[in-house]
Structure formats: structure tokens, C-alpha cells
Enzyme design. Structure first.
Site: not given
Ligand code: NDP
Ligand code: 2IT
Length: 450
Positions: A130, A170
Site C-alpha cells: 500500500k 484508493d
């Protein structure tokens, strides 16, 4: 849990907290997994000797860097960005980038850690990562966002690659940002590579990627309902958020004839007592995706839809809650209100939207609780399909991709059932954690000491 399990869990968590001070979100995500798997871990000597749990809670590497950029007024700004490459045991690092002022190393570590397990559940060969920055895209012009994305990619490009690490979107990162970053990657590397997913369809993006997380969440919810002998038609759903995941969860829910009572943003929520109509949802999609407006504007256009300023949608009467905004958006007060108002299923579109206390309340009240790492995995699954299409230099039709997505969500649901069913009831949190942990752990065991 046995006394020895409790003791081992507490010792492990003490060590983890000590090694990662002040990273509450990361502690929370790890504790949830460790609680599910500690029994298995203690029963398997070889796994303990190989320190599988300890190794899987230490990121492979964390890259942290400054992103300098210039506003339209010529002011200079500096943001902080990270890429947390958590584990590539099952494939290239894979996971989104988040732009939000609350982004911190702890948030990205929790997300990277969860991504390892989520990606394993999809059955596709992807590791977990991430990244993101504490940059707030809200109120910035397109040119400012472009300069920020280009500056970020000027550093990030040397750490990624189609077989190394493949970022995606995201919170705060959608097709506009992916396009800016992809353009800059090609300019720096002088080659086309499927190095980001969520690209435009003109340049290698997959059909259905935009819709995949929301659609997948509703497909998963359908499976959960089928398991308890029910269906989606006519069900009252409270959805939070009005971004990518929320919009396409709502769209698929309407197609399945469920009632979408609420949507929200950080200003408050809207309530449609008989459910949003397709026309209202189209208005919200245009408002959010094109005009980048605020959710309160829905009630200016449709007075029958009521805006509740500064509140979350968890106090309405509903049968299903689909949190699709952000982490820890359901606390114990929200969980108590949902339980009192008759919720029977919580299906997470967001990552870790339920805090630990709220999850405990749902468990005690027998609310079926599908964790994001299973129910929101449709997005990264279609990202995996985008990587395959890019490698094969081909593109598949909407029907083909949507068919694969439904198949993957069904397969993940049955893995959760296989690993989480006890006394006739499915604990989806345990099922997802144990199935994923065993798969990643087996790879580490096979690799020896890595
Ligand atoms: P978007 O940026 O498209 O939308 C986020 C939505 O959540 C917005 O409505 C936003 O409101 C709201 N929100 C964000 N932060 C907060 C906050 N702190 N408090 C209240 N509201 C908030 O993001 P996505 O839809 O892509 O992501 C939503 C969730 O789903 C995240 O948890 C993400 O990690 C997860 N997810 C996303 C996937 C994807 O493919 N995009 C895949 C799997 C999971 P506002 O605009 O006011 O900030
Ligand atoms: O949380 C997630 O799974 C995502 N943001 C999507 C990641 C991806 O690589 O598509």
C-alpha cells in the site's frame, strides 16, 4: 480461546506494540488476524519455529519520501509519501495508493498488511502493498493534482514495475490521478508497462475495474445471504461513503432490487426513506465523479432525500450495513445503534471500517460480519485481471471480466465458509484470516529462511 492461546496472543501483541510504537491502526489490523490464527499457530510447531507470524507482521520494506510540488499561485508545498511493500511471497507487490490528510505510516502499514491476506484470498498471484501521501486533493485544481502526481511518480517509478510492484487507486486516487501518474511513469522510463492498474480503457485499463470493488461487495453479500437462506431483493441497506466503492455498491444493489437508504461523505449523510431511485443515483454519480461536489447537494435537487449534517448513517433502521468510506467508521455506539435497529449483516466495502469493540458487539449479537479483506477484494481481483490482460497484450469484454469477478467472489466466499464454519455458523473474520494465513505461510515455509 484457550488460556495458552490468550497468553501467547498477549505476548505476541506486546512485542508487536513495542516494535511499532504509536501505530494504533497497524496494531488493530494485526491483532484481528493474530486472534484468528493463534490456535492454528500453537498447534503447528514447524510454523512457530519458522516464526511465520512474526515474519508476516514485518513489512519487507517501507520507502518514505518527500513530494515537493507547486500550487497554481506559485507557492511551494512539501508532502510526505510512502510505499509499504509488505510481502511479495505470492506475487509482485500489489495494492492501492491513498491521498488523504490522515495518511500516516501506521495507516499504510495496516492497509499493506491486510492487502497481503486479501490478495491471497483472491487466488491470483499477487503480493501485498500500500502507499500514498498525506496530500489533500480536496479543493485542488486539476493542474495542482497533476503536478503532485508527477512529482510523486518521479520518486516512486524507481521502486515499481510490472513484475515488481503494481500500485492502483484508493481513497483520493481515481482514474484522473492514475492517468497522471501513468503518463509520468512512461515519460521517465521510456516504455509502456502495465505498472499501474485502474488505467483508462484506451491505454490498457480493464473493463469493470472501476465498478469492481462495489459490484464485488454486493456479489459477496449475496453469497452471505444465500448461506443463511435469504436474498437481496427488497433488503434495506445503509451505505456510507459516496466515492468509488460506495457508488458501485449502490448501483449493483439497485440492480439486485435492494433498497439503498443512505450514502454519505465527510460532511454528513443523505437518507432516502424508500430507497434511492436509479435517477437519484445517476445524479450522485455525476455529482461525485464529474463535478466533485458534496453529498448535501443531493437534497437541494431532490427535497425528498434528507441531508443529516455531521452525522454517520448508522442510526437508521436497516437490515444490511455496507460501510464504504474509511477505517473505524463504525465504533461501538454505531454498532449498538445498528443492532438495536435490526441489522443482520455487515458487509465491508471499506478496509477495517469496524473497530475492534464494534466487531465484538456484532459477534455477541450474532450479526453476520463479512470483513473487507474478503468482501472488498473484487477491486484488487479485477486489478489482477488487468495485469493478466496487459501481459497478454489483450483485453477482455465486460461480460468476461464480470463473469470472472463473480466466480472469484463465489470462490472466496466458499473459502471463508470452509475455514470459518463452526457449529453451523460462519465466522467470516476467522475464515478469511485462517485461509489467507495458511496460504501465505505455506509459501514462506517452502522458501526457507527469507
Ligand atoms: P474515494 O476517495 O472514492 O471515496 C471515499 C469516500 O469516503 C468519500 O465519500 C469520502 O468523503 C469518504 N471518506 C473518506 N475518508 C473519510 C473520513 N475520514 N470520514 C468520513 N468520510 C470519509 O475512495 P474509495 O471509494 O476508493 O475507498 C473507500 C474505502 O474502500 C477505503 O477504505 C478504501 O481503502 C476501500 N477500498 C477501495 C478499493 C478501490 O478499488 N478503490 C478497493 C478495496 C477497498 P469525502 O469526499 O468527504 O472525504
Ligand atoms: O484496498 C484495495 O484493495 C484497493 N485499494 C485496490 C488495490 C488494487 O491494487 O487494485
Amino acid at each position: 480461546m484457550s488460556e495458552s492461546g490468550k497468553k501467547a496472543l498477549e505476548e505476541f501483541m506486546q512485542g508487536l506494540r513495542k516494535r511499532n510504537p504509536h501505530q494504533d491502526e497497524f496494531h488493530q489490523a494485526v491483532e484481528e488476524v493474530a486472534t484468528s490464527v493463534i490456535g492454528f499457530y500453537l498447534d503447528h510447531d514447524q510454523w512457530r519455529k519458522a516464526q511465520i507470524l512474526e515474519r508476516l507482521t514485518e513489512a519487507d520494506r517501507i520507502i518514505s519520501f518527500r513530494v515537493s510540488w507547486e500550487t497554481d499561485d506559485g507557492d511551494i508545498r512539501a508532502a510526505r509519501a510512502w510505499r509499504v511493500q509488505f510481502s511479495n511471497a505470492l506475487g509482485p507487490y500489489k495494492g492501492g495508493l491513498r491521498f488523504h490528510p490522515d495518511v500516516s505510516e501506521s495507516v499504510l502499514k495496516f492497509l499493506g498488511f491486510e492487502q497481503v491476506f486479501k490478495n491471497s484470498l483472491t487466488g491470483l498471484p499477487m503480493g501485498g502493498a500500500k502507499g500514498g501521501a498525506n496530500f489533500n486533493p480536496k479543493g485542488k485544481s486539476d493542474r495542482e493534482v497533476m503536478r503532485f502526481c508527477q512529482s510523486l511518480m518521479t520518486e516512486l517509478h524507481r521502486h515499481i514495475g510490472e513484475n515488481v510492484d503494481v500500485p492502483a487507486g484508493d481513497i483520493g486516487v481515481g482514474s484522473r490521478e492514475i492517468s497522471f501518474m501513468f503518463g509520468q511513469y512512461m515519460r521517465l522510463e521510456n516504455r509502456w508497462a502495465g505498472v499501474l492498474t485502474g488505467k483508462g480503457s484506451a491505454f490498457g485499463g480493464s473493463a469493470v475495474r472501476k465498478e469492481a470493488t462495489g459490484y464485488g461487495c454486493v456479489y459477496f453479500c449475496e453469497q452471505v445471504l444465500e448461506e443463511i437462506g435469504e436474498g437481496l431483493e427488497g433488503k434495506a441497506i445503509a451505505i456510507s461513503g459516496s466515492g468509488n466503492v460506495a457508488l458501485y455498491s449502490a448501483e449493483k444493489a439497485l440492480q439486485k432490487k435492494a433498497k439503498v437508504l443512505t450514502m454519505s461523505d465527510s460532511d454528513g449523510f443523505i437518507f432516502a426513506k424508500d430507497g434511492l431511485t436509479p435517477e437519484q443515483l445517476e445524479f450522485i454519480k455525476d455529482l461525485k465523479e464529474v463535478r466533485r461536489g458534496r453529498i448535501r447537494e443531493v437534497s437541494d435537487k431532490f427535497p425528498e432525500v434528507v441531508f443529516h449534517k455531521g452525522e454517520k448513517p448508522w442510526r437508521v433502521d436497516c437490515e444490511i450495513a455496507m460501510p464504504c468510506a474509511t477505517q473505524n467508521e463504525i465504533d461501538s455506539d454505531s454498532a449498538e445503534a445498528l443492532i438495536k435497529n435490526g441489522v443482520s449483516v455487515v458487509c465491508e466495502g471499506a478496509n477495517m471500517p469496524t473497530n475492534a469493540k464494534a466487531a465484538e458487539l456484532f459477534r455477541e449479537a450474532d450479526v453476520v460480519h463479512a470483513p473487507g479483506k474478503a468482501s472488498n477484494a473484487g477491486g484488487v481481483a479485477v486489478s489482477g485481471l488487468e495485469m493478466s490482460q496487459n501481459s497478454m497484450r489483450t483485453s477482455w469484454s465486460r461480460e468476461q471480466v464480470d463473469g470472472r469477478l463473480q466466480e472469484i467472489m463465489r470462490h472466496m466466499h466458499s473459502r471463508c465458509v470452509d475455514y470459518g464454519k463452526k457449529d453451523g455458523k460462519v465466522n467470516y473474520i476467522d475464515g478469511a484470516n485462517i485461509a489467507a494465513f495458511q496460504k501465505v505461510g505455506e509459501a514462506l515455509l517452502a522458501y526457507g529462511v527469507v
